[in-house]
Design an enzyme around this catalytic site. Structure first.
Site, PDB file in Angstrom:
ATOM      1  N   SER A  33       2.647  -8.862  -2.177  1.00 12.35           N
ATOM      2  CA  SER A  33       2.266  -8.053  -3.340  1.00 12.35           C
ATOM      3  C   SER A  33       2.854  -6.652  -3.210  1.00 12.35           C
ATOM      4  O   SER A  33       3.809  -6.443  -2.448  1.00 12.35           O
ATOM      5  CB  SER A  33       0.745  -8.011  -3.468  1.00 12.35           C
ATOM      6  N   ASN A  34       2.338  -5.692  -3.929  1.00 11.36           N
ATOM      7  CA  ASN A  34       2.816  -4.308  -3.858  1.00 11.36           C
ATOM      8  C   ASN A  34       1.661  -3.351  -4.126  1.00 11.36           C
ATOM      9  O   ASN A  34       0.541  -3.775  -4.368  1.00 11.36           O
ATOM     10  CB  ASN A  34       3.970  -4.096  -4.842  1.00 11.36           C
ATOM     11  N   HIS A  35       1.961  -2.055  -4.083  1.00 11.23           N
ATOM     12  CA  HIS A  35       0.906  -1.033  -4.135  1.00 11.23           C
ATOM     13  C   HIS A  35       0.521  -0.594  -5.541  1.00 11.23           C
ATOM     14  O   HIS A  35      -0.154   0.423  -5.697  1.00 11.23           O
ATOM     15  CB  HIS A  35       1.331   0.199  -3.342  1.00 11.23           C
TER      16      HIS A  35
END
Ligand code: CTP
Ligand code: CA
Length: 226
Positions: A33-35
């Site tokens: 995923s990512n932030h």
């Protein structure tokens, strides 16, 4: 703050917004995923609603409250987000892609938790590309909404954003320098440049909530003004 703008610019319009990250499963307990916090997309949904639109917000996993009067559809991975976006876009006038969609997903999802091998210090995960959600919407030949994307960049911000505007056939793109303090993923503030085929307009750094109001005004004017 007023609930509804004095001159609602999106009355009678249907708006679909994607927001937040996606999560791409690797095994039952892990994901890629990512932030992305989802703050910008949620602020846009709230602003579009205040401008009088009927708003559907397609949200990846975020910890944010649903803005008042907004219909929210929760999704987890990019293919779920694509399916929800395609369905909702059939009935919409304006599509805004604010989500940070994971570009790749693990090629296979292990049914059981992956174990590390005792005899090896490295491992490799094969990845496959995810569908480009906003490009799919913009490529439509019928029921095509006015289509807006974001470009999160760390260098050559305007150049890369213009490339995405053209490649994805978008009507408008909002370029965002995520390397600056004001543009960071989890920041409450943002600094953006709005770009379309006619030129660009850089907005001063501001709270995402304030910026969302201004962006919705600009988008409404370009999309629907006669
Ligand atoms: N986007 C999308 N589906 C994807 C990837 C991106 O709809 N699979 C949308 C984003 O929501 C955003 C725009 O495309 O509105 C640009 O996203 P960005 O990640 O900046 O661009 P990419 O085309 O993925 O290029 P890269 O990450 O390599 O810079
Ligand atoms: Ca990307």
């Amino acid at each position: 703050e007023t609930l509804m703008a004095a001159n609602p610019s999106l009355t009678g319009k249907t708006v679909v917004i994607t927001a937040g990250p996606t999560r791409e499963a690797l095994d039952p307990v892990r994901f890629l995923s990512n932030h992305s916090s989802g703050k910008m997309g949620f602020a846009l949904a709230a602003a579009a609603r205040r401008a009088g639109a009927e708003v559907t917000l397609i949200a990846g996993p975020v910890s944010l409250a649903t803005p008042p009067g907004v219909k929210r559809i929760d999704v987890v991975d990019s293919r779920e987000m694509r399916d929800a976006a395609e369905r909702a876009a059939d009935l919409c006038d304006l599509f805004i892609a604010a989500a940070a969609v994971a570009d790749f997903r693990p090629a296979t999802v292990a049914e059981q938790k992956i174990k590390k091998q005792d005899d090896s210090e490295e491992d490799v995960v094969a990845l496959v590309k995810n569908p480009d959600i906003v490009a799919g919407i913009a490529a439509r030949s019928s029921r095509r909404p006015f289509t807006v994307g974001f470009a999160a960049e760390t260098e050559k911000v305007l150049e890369h954003a213009r490339g995405k505007l053209v490649r994805k056939k978008l009507d408008l793109i909002i370029a965002n320098d995520v390397s600056t303090e004001d543009g960071g993923f989890d920041s409450d503030r943002n600094a953006v440049t709005v770009i379309d085929s006619t030129g660009s307009e850089t907005l001063p750094p501001a709270l995402k909530t304030e910026l969302a109001e201004r962006l919705i005004e600009i988008i409404a004017a370009r999309a629907f003004a006669q």
